[in-house]
Design a protein around this motif. Structure first.
Motif, PDB file in Angstrom:
ATOM      1  N   GLU A 211       4.348  -5.373 -15.151  1.00  0.00           N
ATOM      2  CA  GLU A 211       4.687  -3.973 -14.741  1.00  0.00           C
ATOM      3  C   GLU A 211       5.482  -3.646 -13.356  1.00  0.00           C
ATOM      4  O   GLU A 211       6.440  -2.991 -13.279  1.00  0.00           O
ATOM      5  CB  GLU A 211       3.612  -3.092 -15.270  1.00  0.00           C
ATOM      6  CG  GLU A 211       3.979  -1.787 -15.105  1.00  0.00           C
ATOM      7  CD  GLU A 211       2.381  -0.751 -15.626  1.00  0.00           C
ATOM      8  OE1 GLU A 211       2.456   0.509 -15.361  1.00  0.00           O
ATOM      9  OE2 GLU A 211       1.622  -1.392 -15.965  1.00  0.00           O
ATOM     10  N   ALA A 212       4.818  -4.274 -12.545  1.00  0.00           N
ATOM     11  CA  ALA A 212       5.271  -4.064 -11.196  1.00  0.00           C
ATOM     12  C   ALA A 212       6.820  -4.580 -10.971  1.00  0.00           C
ATOM     13  O   ALA A 212       7.510  -4.073 -10.350  1.00  0.00           O
ATOM     14  CB  ALA A 212       4.352  -4.546 -10.038  1.00  0.00           C
ATOM     15  N   PHE A 213       7.010  -5.679 -11.525  1.00  0.00           N
ATOM     16  CA  PHE A 213       8.235  -6.298 -11.251  1.00  0.00           C
ATOM     17  C   PHE A 213       9.245  -5.368 -12.112  1.00  0.00           C
ATOM     18  O   PHE A 213      10.641  -5.274 -11.455  1.00  0.00           O
ATOM     19  CB  PHE A 213       8.433  -7.713 -11.882  1.00  0.00           C
ATOM     20  CG  PHE A 213       7.896  -9.062 -10.703  1.00  0.00           C
ATOM     21  CD1 PHE A 213       8.135  -8.786  -9.806  1.00  0.00           C
ATOM     22  CD2 PHE A 213       7.227  -9.905 -11.353  1.00  0.00           C
ATOM     23  CE1 PHE A 213       7.702  -9.606  -8.870  1.00  0.00           C
ATOM     24  CE2 PHE A 213       6.484 -10.883 -10.508  1.00  0.00           C
ATOM     25  CZ  PHE A 213       6.815 -10.764  -9.162  1.00  0.00           C
ATOM     26  N   GLY A 214       8.823  -4.885 -13.043  1.00  0.00           N
ATOM     27  CA  GLY A 214       9.718  -3.889 -13.755  1.00  0.00           C
ATOM     28  C   GLY A 214      10.239  -2.462 -12.892  1.00  0.00           C
ATOM     29  O   GLY A 214      11.283  -2.150 -13.000  1.00  0.00           O
ATOM     30  N   LEU A 215       9.068  -2.263 -12.363  1.00  0.00           N
ATOM     31  CA  LEU A 215       9.230  -0.831 -11.502  1.00  0.00           C
ATOM     32  C   LEU A 215      10.245  -1.091 -10.217  1.00  0.00           C
ATOM     33  O   LEU A 215      11.202  -0.128  -9.958  1.00  0.00           O
ATOM     34  CB  LEU A 215       8.016  -0.422 -10.820  1.00  0.00           C
ATOM     35  CG  LEU A 215       6.893   0.104 -11.817  1.00  0.00           C
ATOM     36  CD1 LEU A 215       5.868   0.497 -10.989  1.00  0.00           C
ATOM     37  CD2 LEU A 215       7.417   1.228 -12.475  1.00  0.00           C
ATOM     38  N   VAL A 216      10.704  -2.501  -9.817  1.00  0.00           N
ATOM     39  CA  VAL A 216      11.240  -2.591  -8.602  1.00  0.00           C
ATOM     40  C   VAL A 216      12.389  -3.383  -9.113  1.00  0.00           C
ATOM     41  O   VAL A 216      13.357  -4.101  -8.316  1.00  0.00           O
ATOM     42  CB  VAL A 216      10.715  -3.270  -7.505  1.00  0.00           C
ATOM     43  CG1 VAL A 216       9.758  -2.197  -6.787  1.00  0.00           C
ATOM     44  CG2 VAL A 216       9.803  -4.415  -7.902  1.00  0.00           C
ATOM     45  N   SER A 217      12.657  -3.797 -10.593  1.00  0.00           N
ATOM     46  CA  SER A 217      14.042  -4.511 -10.875  1.00  0.00           C
ATOM     47  C   SER A 217      15.190  -3.876 -10.551  1.00  0.00           C
ATOM     48  O   SER A 217      15.409  -2.552 -10.909  1.00  0.00           O
ATOM     49  CB  SER A 217      13.888  -4.671 -12.435  1.00  0.00           C
ATOM     50  OG  SER A 217      13.782  -3.739 -12.972  1.00  0.00           O
ATOM     51  N   GLY A 218      16.035  -4.517  -9.695  1.00  0.00           N
ATOM     52  CA  GLY A 218      17.393  -3.713  -9.432  1.00  0.00           C
ATOM     53  C   GLY A 218      17.127  -2.918  -8.230  1.00  0.00           C
ATOM     54  O   GLY A 218      18.198  -2.052  -8.017  1.00  0.00           O
ATOM     55  N   ASN A 219      15.807  -2.863  -7.531  1.00  0.00           N
ATOM     56  CA  ASN A 219      15.819  -1.794  -6.621  1.00  0.00           C
ATOM     57  C   ASN A 219      15.199  -2.649  -5.236  1.00  0.00           C
ATOM     58  O   ASN A 219      14.012  -3.455  -5.171  1.00  0.00           O
ATOM     59  CB  ASN A 219      14.364  -0.862  -7.096  1.00  0.00           C
ATOM     60  CG  ASN A 219      14.363  -0.047  -5.907  1.00  0.00           C
ATOM     61  OD1 ASN A 219      14.766  -0.019  -4.759  1.00  0.00           O
ATOM     62  ND2 ASN A 219      13.418   1.219  -6.205  1.00  0.00           N
ATOM     63  N   ALA A 220      16.122  -2.813  -4.331  1.00  0.00           N
ATOM     64  CA  ALA A 220      15.893  -3.897  -3.236  1.00  0.00           C
ATOM     65  C   ALA A 220      15.334  -2.809  -2.010  1.00  0.00           C
ATOM     66  O   ALA A 220      14.808  -3.716  -1.055  1.00  0.00           O
ATOM     67  CB  ALA A 220      17.322  -4.494  -2.813  1.00  0.00           C
ATOM     68  N   SER A 221      14.938  -1.640  -2.141  1.00  0.00           N
ATOM     69  CA  SER A 221      14.239  -1.065  -0.906  1.00  0.00           C
ATOM     70  C   SER A 221      13.267  -1.439  -0.725  1.00  0.00           C
ATOM     71  O   SER A 221      12.071  -2.018  -1.487  1.00  0.00           O
ATOM     72  CB  SER A 221      14.169   0.372  -1.369  1.00  0.00           C
ATOM     73  OG  SER A 221      13.592   0.723  -2.507  1.00  0.00           O
TER      74      SER A 221
END
Length: 410
Positions: A211-221
């Motif tokens: 779930e955590a990886f899904g939240l930041v997938s494509g989000n490099a901030s």
């Protein structure tokens, strides 16, 4: 005047040797030199490198972190994740260029801006949003079904706290009602229940991580997926350090031999690990409700309750051969369940995907560490860890969490 209280070191020829420099000075010196060199490099703007970027278009990476809907307005929170400044020049809502205002005309790297779009949206309709930058880049986002975002007043925060109690505190307390059953179980069945606990903790570990990886997938901030790993490692090491400290404290009070992990300590670690997981779960629930994407019906509340009830069983299982006072059990239940209340409040107010991913990573590392600590308790009289009963318990724990997790898909 010559000092005589410090002996002077001399060579065979009578020449005095210099006293060695303090160790802290030797360690600080290189740091000061590095800081000075970096300061000069920044001040001079990288001598000789000024023409490297000529003719290369800027790299624009902008993430839409939140969307709120108010009457006649769509409010977006965006963040510049790239290395170059970004300016939003136009906003397109379903092929219509709308008027807008923004808190920052240009976003520096890692800066966020709030964009308020004037648009008369229709309740229940889907919308495609496109933010056009000053150099022609496009950042897209979508609204599946438009609905009015709730006002963040006292009644809203009260609802979020109540929601955290429903999905965190009450289910854990209900699960702890299995304490008499656990106490009356044989040693073999207790090992099976511990296997069940390991299974559900293992499921929570992988579930929170994905779930955590899904939240930041494509989000490099702020590091993107690395923040999940960072959170998991921090939580694991913190619980390991707490475990080592508690064991060392017990060694001082006993014979000096290595102390085994006490059942009460293990129950506390399980409660802390589950509490960290419920913090991340509450964060996700609060943020979803705040943006109107979570329909909190009675059936969904029941689903959350069933899903989290087994967490209470996990806490009381190590206490099968003890009779802890009611106050201690209540405290363990609050440690495990109350963070869901805090998570709901945070998610509803200052939700940020990277923060949510980090907290979920903390939960994953915590419950994973506790699952590892439970493994030695599976050993039977012959020293076997996995027996038919314990292996069945692990499988049932995973299956139970998977099945009840299907009830809370939203």
């Amino acid at each position: 005047m010559t000092r005589t209280d410090i002996p002077e070191t001399t060579t065979q020829g009578g020449t005095a040797l210099r006293r060695p420099k303090p160790r802290w000075l030797l360690g600080l010196g290189p740091l000061v030199l590095i800081a000075v060199l970096l300061g000069l490099f920044s001040l001079l703007n990288g001598p000789g490198l000024s023409r490297l970027g000529q003719g290369i278009p800027p790299k624009e990476e902008v993430a839409v972190e939140g969307i709120r809907l108010t009457p006649g307005q769509i409010i977006l929170t965006v963040r510049n994740e790239g290395p170059d400044p970004v300016a939003i020049a136009q906003v397109n809502v379903s092929d219509y260029y709308a008027a807008f205002t923004q808190t920052r005309d240009t976003m520096a790297p890692m800066e966020a801006s709030t964009i308020t779009v004037s648009y008369n949206w229709v309740d229940g309709d889907p919308y495609e949003l496109a933010l056009v930058t000053s150099v022609g880049g496009k950042i897209t986002a979508g609204i599946d079904a438009a609905s009015l975002s709730p006002e963040r007043d006292s009644s809203f925060f009260g609802l979020m706290a109540l929601l955290g109690i429903y999905v965190g505190v009450i289910p854990v307390a209900m699960g702890m009602l299995w304490m008499p059953f656990v106490r009356r179980s044989s040693a073999a069945w207790v090992r099976g229940l511990i296997g069940f606990t390991i299974g559900l903790l293992a499921f929570l570990t992988f579930d929170a991580t994905l779930e955590a990886f899904g939240l930041v997938s494509g989000n490099a901030s702020f590091g993107g997926p690395l923040v999940v790993i960072l959170g998991a490692v921090i939580a694991y090491l913190m619980l390991e350090a707490a475990d080592a400290w508690m064991r060392g404290h017990r060694n001082v009070l006993t014979t000096g031999e290595p102390a085994a992990l006490a059942p009460g300590t293990l129950a506390l670690l399980i409660a802390i690990g589950i509490g960290m997981h419920n913090l991340g779960e509450g964060l996700a629930i609060g943020s979803a409700y705040a943006v109107g994407s979570l329909a909190l019906g009675a059936s969904l509340i029941v689903g959350f309750a069933v899903h989290n009830t087994t967490e209470g069983l996990a806490i009381v299982t190590p206490l099968a051969r003890e009779r802890p006072p009611f106050g201690r059990l209540a405290l363990l239940g609050l440690i495990a369940g109350a963070p869901a209340v805090l998570g709901s409040l945070i998610g509803a107010t200052v939700y940020q995907p990277t923060l949510a991913a980090f907290l979920l990573g903390l939960g994953a590392g915590a419950v994973g560490q506790v699952a590892i600590k439970l493994l030695p308790m599976l050993k039977d009289g012959t020293g076997r860890t996995l027996t038919p009963l314990t292996a069945t318990g692990v499988i049932l724990g995973i299956a139970m969490m998977f099945a009840t997790g299907l009830l809370v898909q939203a």
